[in-house]
Motif scaffolding. Structure first.
Motif, PDB file in Angstrom:
ATOM      1  N   UNK A 162      11.453   9.891   3.154  1.00  0.00           N
ATOM      2  CA  UNK A 162      11.165  10.905   2.232  1.00  0.00           C
ATOM      3  C   UNK A 162       9.986  10.524   2.168  1.00  0.00           C
ATOM      4  N   UNK A 163       9.064  10.593   3.272  1.00  0.00           N
ATOM      5  CA  UNK A 163       7.861  11.202   3.503  1.00  0.00           C
ATOM      6  C   UNK A 163       6.869  10.763   2.716  1.00  0.00           C
ATOM      7  N   UNK A 164       6.860   9.622   2.051  1.00  0.00           N
ATOM      8  CA  UNK A 164       6.534   8.948   1.486  1.00  0.00           C
ATOM      9  C   UNK A 164       4.289   9.135   1.739  1.00  0.00           C
ATOM     10  N   UNK A 165       4.131   8.934   2.781  1.00  0.00           N
ATOM     11  CA  UNK A 165       3.024   9.211   3.124  1.00  0.00           C
ATOM     12  C   UNK A 165       2.412  10.251   2.838  1.00  0.00           C
ATOM     13  N   UNK A 181       1.174  14.682  -8.097  1.00  0.00           N
ATOM     14  CA  UNK A 181       0.612  13.343  -8.690  1.00  0.00           C
ATOM     15  C   UNK A 181      -0.922  12.847  -8.751  1.00  0.00           C
ATOM     16  N   UNK A 182      -0.819  12.528  -7.537  1.00  0.00           N
ATOM     17  CA  UNK A 182      -2.369  11.623  -7.217  1.00  0.00           C
ATOM     18  C   UNK A 182      -2.073  10.189  -7.353  1.00  0.00           C
ATOM     19  N   UNK A 183      -0.824   9.981  -6.635  1.00  0.00           N
ATOM     20  CA  UNK A 183      -0.453   8.433  -6.228  1.00  0.00           C
ATOM     21  C   UNK A 183      -0.148   8.483  -4.983  1.00  0.00           C
ATOM     22  N   UNK A 184      -1.165   8.005  -4.726  1.00  0.00           N
ATOM     23  CA  UNK A 184      -1.181   6.966  -3.209  1.00  0.00           C
ATOM     24  C   UNK A 184       0.087   5.955  -2.567  1.00  0.00           C
ATOM     25  N   UNK A 207      -0.166   3.253   3.206  1.00  0.00           N
ATOM     26  CA  UNK A 207      -0.612   4.288   4.617  1.00  0.00           C
ATOM     27  C   UNK A 207      -0.055   5.194   5.626  1.00  0.00           C
ATOM     28  N   UNK A 208      -0.158   5.855   6.130  1.00  0.00           N
ATOM     29  CA  UNK A 208       0.881   6.574   6.845  1.00  0.00           C
ATOM     30  C   UNK A 208       1.283   5.420   8.357  1.00  0.00           C
ATOM     31  N   UNK A 209       0.098   4.618   8.496  1.00  0.00           N
ATOM     32  CA  UNK A 209       0.402   3.897  10.590  1.00  0.00           C
ATOM     33  C   UNK A 209       1.104   2.800  10.026  1.00  0.00           C
ATOM     34  N   UNK A 210       0.329   1.948   8.428  1.00  0.00           N
ATOM     35  CA  UNK A 210       1.180   0.484   8.073  1.00  0.00           C
ATOM     36  C   UNK A 210       2.770   1.098   8.133  1.00  0.00           C
ATOM     37  N   UNK A 211       2.841   2.024   7.230  1.00  0.00           N
ATOM     38  CA  UNK A 211       4.100   2.251   6.854  1.00  0.00           C
ATOM     39  C   UNK A 211       5.227   2.676   8.336  1.00  0.00           C
ATOM     40  N   UNK A 212       4.470   3.587   9.087  1.00  0.00           N
ATOM     41  CA  UNK A 212       5.351   3.723  10.162  1.00  0.00           C
ATOM     42  C   UNK A 212       5.469   2.831  10.836  1.00  0.00           C
ATOM     43  N   UNK A 259      12.348  -1.049   1.117  1.00  0.00           N
ATOM     44  CA  UNK A 259      10.918  -1.239   0.592  1.00  0.00           C
ATOM     45  C   UNK A 259      10.181  -1.733   1.005  1.00  0.00           C
ATOM     46  N   UNK A 260       8.671  -2.398   1.451  1.00  0.00           N
ATOM     47  CA  UNK A 260       7.885  -2.123   2.127  1.00  0.00           C
ATOM     48  C   UNK A 260       7.245  -3.158   1.560  1.00  0.00           C
ATOM     49  N   UNK A 261       5.954  -4.008   1.570  1.00  0.00           N
ATOM     50  CA  UNK A 261       4.992  -4.709   0.950  1.00  0.00           C
ATOM     51  C   UNK A 261       4.096  -3.468  -0.050  1.00  0.00           C
ATOM     52  N   UNK A 262       3.650  -2.354   1.019  1.00  0.00           N
ATOM     53  CA  UNK A 262       2.663  -1.731  -0.110  1.00  0.00           C
ATOM     54  C   UNK A 262       3.183  -0.891  -0.914  1.00  0.00           C
ATOM     55  N   UNK A 263       4.492  -0.761  -0.989  1.00  0.00           N
ATOM     56  CA  UNK A 263       5.542   0.078  -1.831  1.00  0.00           C
ATOM     57  C   UNK A 263       5.154  -0.935  -3.479  1.00  0.00           C
ATOM     58  N   UNK A 264       5.797  -1.777  -2.506  1.00  0.00           N
ATOM     59  CA  UNK A 264       5.787  -3.559  -4.093  1.00  0.00           C
ATOM     60  C   UNK A 264       4.160  -3.478  -4.443  1.00  0.00           C
TER      61      UNK A 264
END
Length: 389
Positions: free
Chosen positions: A211-214, A222-225, A228-233, A308-313
């Motif tokens: 999904x290229x979320x990072x 949309x300036x939406x974070x 974070x790349x490291x945690x996500x991957x 999904x991940x904790x960061x996404x939540x």
């Protein structure tokens, strides 16, 4: 009237060339104008040579990258007696372009490639939570501006613009009185299934739909974070390793079409570029957050794990609600991959056939007698309507 204008937020690359059926329009001798609204100056930077349209195909298209109102006004002023399709994100460019074009042209709107969207019932508590999060978050000025743009655009759609032609896939619940006409077709993704003459079923690997979320360009716009790349991957790779141990199948990646086509992400894993359909067709199991690529899994009857991940939540709870609802539409439950110790993965290999059938008719195709490709059907209907005007 054999002229069409595409307004987009993405540059003209191979994916969009075929996704918007430009090859079919060219064969049918249509005039094509492609307008890319480059408001972030970001999309051009990621357009590598492997994504570019062949020079011989570009000869048949008026292709513009627009960064100012002056450019936009000059291009739109000469367009008349055309169909136009707006696939842009909300912006002042979008509002101006529609106001300019709808006077002397016919607007096409698309309810296609739909996917499950969670709609939360209104409660005062929900409103207060949203308001509190808004006050505590960054980019409040930008969010207010975005809100105003979206509401202004909706106002013009509902009260100012002329009636458009609706092109719809799956079950259509729209009020027909709102449209000049309705063209009933299928989701664009169904074209892959129609063109696939190979009936061999394989289970070579597990496919993750990236999904290229990072660093997704739309999220940047949309300036939406979200992550974070490291945690996500790290979360993804840990989960992939768990699946590989469980099923003795390698995890491969169907790279998002707007991500770099190189080894800067998922370095050691096999990757599919512009080939998600075959990546899913050859898979034992599909992993995704929530994507229209679920259409492929539905058509090919492949089991899906929605994750999904904790960061996404934490950073994008609305997206996680959508992922959970997506999973429910397939008769399963989404997994938080940062908290997955008690999961029986074999349960996720079972397919709820009734749910898959319902998903197919709701989001992909409600009339199985339709065997034309998506843009073939659209062109056929538009040309017939032009003869009758």
């Amino acid at each position: 009237m054999k002229k069409i204008v595409f307004l987009t937020s993405q540059p003209l690359e191979q994916r969009n060339f075929y996704r918007f059926g430009l090859d079919i329009f060219i064969k049918q001798n249509w005039e094509i104008i492609y307008c890319h609204f480059n408001e972030t100056n970001y999309a051009i930077d990621i357009l590598g040579n492997e994504k570019k349209v062949k020079p011989e195909d570009l000869k048949n298209i008026e292709n513009y990258t627009i960064s100012s109102f002056k450019e936009l006004r000059k291009i739109l002023s000469k367009i008349k007696n055309s169909y136009y399709a707006d696939f842009t994100l909300g912006s002042f460019f979008k509002i101006y372009a529609n106001l300019k074009l709808e006077r002397n042209n016919t607007r096409l709107i698309f309810e296609i490639n739909n996917y499950p969207t969670f709609k939360k019932k209104y409660e005062l508590r929900n409103f207060l939570n949203v308001f509190r999060n808004f006050l505590s978050s960054k980019n409040n000025y930008y969010k207010i501006l975005r809100f105003m743009i979206v509401k202004t655009n909706n106002f013009f759609i509902n009260y100012v613009y002329k009636k458009p032609i609706l092109i719809s896939s799956g079950k259509n619940f729209s009020n027909p009185k709102k449209y000049l006409d309705i063209i009933d077709t299928h989701a664009m993704d169904y074209d892959f299934f129609l063109k696939d003459k190979d009936s061999i079923k394989e289970e070579k690997f597990i496919t993750f739909v990236d999904a290229y979320l990072e660093n997704h360009p739309d999220l940047i716009f949309l300036k939406k974070s979200v992550v974070t790349k490291k945690n996500y991957l790290n979360s993804l790779n840990n989960f992939f390793s768990m699946l590989e141990n469980e099923f003795n199948h390698k995890v491969v990646i169907a790279i998002h079409p707007r991500a770099p086509f190189d080894n800067s992400r998922y370095e050691e894993r096999e990757k599919f570029f512009y080939n998600t359909y075959n990546g899913i067709k050859k898979s034992k199991l599909v992993i995704m957050h929530g994507s229209t690529s679920a259409n492929f899994a539905c058509m090919l009857r492949k089991p899906i794990i929605f994750i999904y991940t904790n960061e996404m939540s934490q950073n994008y709870p609305r997206s996680v609600e959508n992922i959970k609802f997506f999973a429910e539409e397939f008769g399963t439950k989404a997994i938080n991959i940062d908290n997955n110790e008690k999961i029986n993965f074999n349960d996720y290999l079972k397919i709820n056939q009734k749910k898959y059938d319902e998903y197919f008719s709701k989001y992909i195709l409600n009339n199985k007698n339709n065997n034309l490709l998506f843009w073939e059907k659209v062109i056929f209907e538009l040309e017939n309507k032009a003869k009758n005007f």
